[in-house]
Design an enzyme around this catalytic site. Structure first.
Site, PDB file in Angstrom:
ATOM      1  N   CYS A   1     -45.081  -9.152 -13.438  1.00  0.00           N
ATOM      2  CA  CYS A   1     -45.465 -10.628 -13.379  1.00  0.00           C
ATOM      3  C   CYS A   1     -44.348 -11.266 -14.330  1.00  0.00           C
ATOM      4  O   CYS A   1     -44.442 -11.246 -15.601  1.00  0.00           O
ATOM      5  CB  CYS A   1     -46.802 -10.659 -13.891  1.00  0.00           C
ATOM      6  SG  CYS A   1     -47.493 -12.556 -13.925  1.00  0.00           S
TER       7      CYS A   1
ATOM      8  N   CYS B   1     -46.166 -14.114 -16.607  1.00  0.00           N
ATOM      9  CA  CYS B   1     -47.013 -13.666 -17.642  1.00  0.00           C
ATOM     10  C   CYS B   1     -46.247 -12.961 -18.791  1.00  0.00           C
ATOM     11  O   CYS B   1     -46.653 -13.170 -19.902  1.00  0.00           O
ATOM     12  CB  CYS B   1     -48.037 -12.571 -17.374  1.00  0.00           C
ATOM     13  SG  CYS B   1     -49.128 -12.893 -15.609  1.00  0.00           S
ATOM     14  N   ASP B   2     -45.334 -12.103 -18.484  1.00  0.00           N
ATOM     15  CA  ASP B   2     -44.556 -11.259 -19.352  1.00  0.00           C
ATOM     16  C   ASP B   2     -43.098 -11.748 -19.809  1.00  0.00           C
ATOM     17  O   ASP B   2     -42.828 -11.203 -20.756  1.00  0.00           O
ATOM     18  CB  ASP B   2     -44.759  -9.692 -18.898  1.00  0.00           C
ATOM     19  CG  ASP B   2     -45.978  -9.217 -18.592  1.00  0.00           C
ATOM     20  OD1 ASP B   2     -46.804  -9.625 -19.157  1.00  0.00           O
ATOM     21  OD2 ASP B   2     -45.942  -8.340 -17.797  1.00  0.00           O
TER      22      ASP B   2
END
Length: 526
Positions: A343, A346-347
């Site tokens: 992701c 997200c990361d």
């Protein structure tokens, strides 16, 4: 920091406060602290039930939302805007006495948890998966004052993130030790804390009456199927590990007709609310294990769950969705959440100023590389094929960025680490056999999806790619069993297509019920 429209909206929400709350801020002389101070001041000015106080937490800037005269509190280390603004609003309301909207039996489980728990969630304001976890643990801390929770912005507390070697969000710590990583619901947290919860839930599920239609999976296809089935007035059940499925991991949705723009978690919440409005029996935090087709006409289909319970129904609609496809090379699974991630939204912020690679040259891979290029030092994109498969406009954008490199005909062989985190990647140029090693902090795998159908092998017909074989009405090869969504042979894996397929499957299941419950011709003649 809040514009006039947002202040008006927030002011209306804060009218729901039932008890006074305090915003206890721990600040330093940083720019972030000044921004947080301004935000808290604006919030406090919107309601007479909100006051401010000074704190001295070790993490600065941070703040507590505390119910006056009680032990109920929720903490944030950072400035909870972006995806976490909803978490902030819910925390204000719930600490202020507005009810936590979960099943009462689950709420009582939380209240009855023995012992003291201090949770820390490392999150990113760009992560669409993080709010679910943050909101779940916040709600638990409101229900049970012996539970403490603080949500920590990893981008703001980078030194702590690096010291703990956190390379994926959300990452949850409990009492100083890593507890879990990835999106978690209240049900999942409670099940991990209360080891007897799963067994009790299984016993309760065994007592459920058979359904007319049981839907497995709650992505767009499953949700649409549940709505259409319930509207027919038949007993409808839906069992899922998490409501929303792959949509929860989707950042921007701009191709859903009549909705110019939305985000995955928001769409998933709307779908769940719509399904619940029809009284569907929703069973969450349960994973299907085996499908037991009816042995003969007129008998029930069984869905066995990993918890040990078996649910029965006259018809079943399979919509288990899909998951991120993995490369399968050595080192990938060992370094998942330790540098290997799926992701970028997200990361990505956790790799600020570092070198990363993206595997996959389709739209998702090229979009990931473009997004990451604005955060990291350098992005290397690796594509197995001889050319990128992304849309031309995306390719042009990627090639215009100065800190990106593209390798086609690149076969990844190994993801390398030092035992605690990823340090690099090895690949081969398929045209000349040359082996190259990249020094990296992270690898983002973007090579498509795999259907979640391993549990269906031998029960229904699957394609060579593991997809459930369906006809244009959603029928499988098993009478009374239907399927829809990304796990089927439907070629176009799109949200709107999945919704239509789920609706079709529900209508087909209803048609099946009518035809198989009609009295026989001889009985009618008699």
């Amino acid at each position: 920091m809040l514009d006039a429209a947002l202040k008006t909206q927030l002011s209306a929400y804060l009218e729901k406060l039932q008890q006074p709350i305090e915003l206890v801020a721990s600040l330093d002389d940083s720019d972030a602290a000044r921004e947080l101070d301004e935000l808290l001041g604006e919030i406090a000015a919107l309601s007479p039930k909100i006051s401010r106080a000074a704190g001295n937490d070790a993490r600065k800037p941070s703040f507590l939302i505390r119910r006056a005269g009680s032990d109920v509190q929720v903490g944030f280390a950072g400035i909870p805007l972006g995806h976490e603004f909803t978490s902030l609003v819910l925390a204000l309301l719930q600490v202020g006495g507005h009810p936590v909207k979960i099943d009462e039996a689950l709420a009582q489980q939380v209240r009855n948890l023995p012992g003291d728990y201090v949770f820390e969630t490392f999150m990113s304001l760009h992560c669409q998966s993080c709010p679910d976890t943050v909101q779940a643990l916040n709600a638990m801390s409101v229900l049970n004052p012996r539970i403490r929770h603080v949500a920590i912005d990893g981008a703001l507390f980078q030194a702590e993130v690096e010291a703990k070697q956190i390379l994926s969000v959300p990452t949850i710590y409990l009492n100083g030790e890593e507890f879990d990583a990835g999106r978690m619901s209240i049900e999942q947290v409670v099940a991990k804390l209360d080891t007897g919860a799963a067994a009790r839930a299984a016993e309760e599920l065994k007592q459920r009456e058979p359904y007319d239609v049981l839907i497995v999976g709650a992505g767009p296809a499953g949700a649409a199927a549940a709505i259409y089935a319930a509207r027919k007035g038949i007993r409808t059940g839906l069992v899922t590990e998490r409501f929303g499925g792959q949509v929860l991991d989707t950042m921007a949705i701009e191709n859903l007709p009549s909705v110019e723009y939305t985000e995955g978690p928001k769409l998933a919440a709307s779908l769940e609310a719509h399904v619940r409005s029809y009284g569907v029996d929703i069973i969450t935090a349960q994973r299907a294990k085996t499908l037991h087709p009816a042995a003969r006409a007129g008998e029930l289909v069984g869905v066995e769950l990993e918890s040990g319970a078996t649910l029965q129904s006259k018809t079943v609609i399979l919509s288990p969705g899909a998951r991120w496809r993995q490369t399968g090379v050595p080192g990938e699974s060992e370094h998942r959440n330790k540098g290997v991630t799926y992701c970028p939204h997200c990361d990505g912020p956790l790799f600020k100023g570092k070198k990363v690679a993206v595997i996959g040259g389709g739209n998702s891979g090229v979009e990931a590389a473009i997004d990451l290029a604005g955060i990291v030092e350098h992005v290397t994109l690796l594509e197995f094929d001889g050319k990128l498969r992304a849309d031309e406009v995306l390719q042009r954008k990627l090639h215009s960025l100065p800190n990106t490199t593209v390798h086609v005909n690149a076969q990844t062989h190994e993801m390398v680490g030092d035992g605690s985190k990823l340090t690099g990647l090895r690949f081969t140029d398929r045209t000349n056999g040359e082996v190259s090693d990249l020094e990296l902090a992270g690898v983002f795998v973007q090579i498509g999806l795999l259907p979640n159908t391993d549990w269906l092998k031998g029960a229904v017909e699957l394609s060579p790619r593991g997809e459930i074989v369906v006809d244009d009405r959603g029928h499988t090869n098993v009478p009374g069993v239907f399927a829809a969504g990304d796990a089927t042979t439907e070629p176009f894996k799109q949200i709107v297509v999945a919704m239509g397929a789920g609706s079709t499957a529900a209508l087909s299941a209803f048609d099946f019920l009518i035809r198989h419950s009609a009295p026989a011709a001889e009985a009618q003649a008699a």
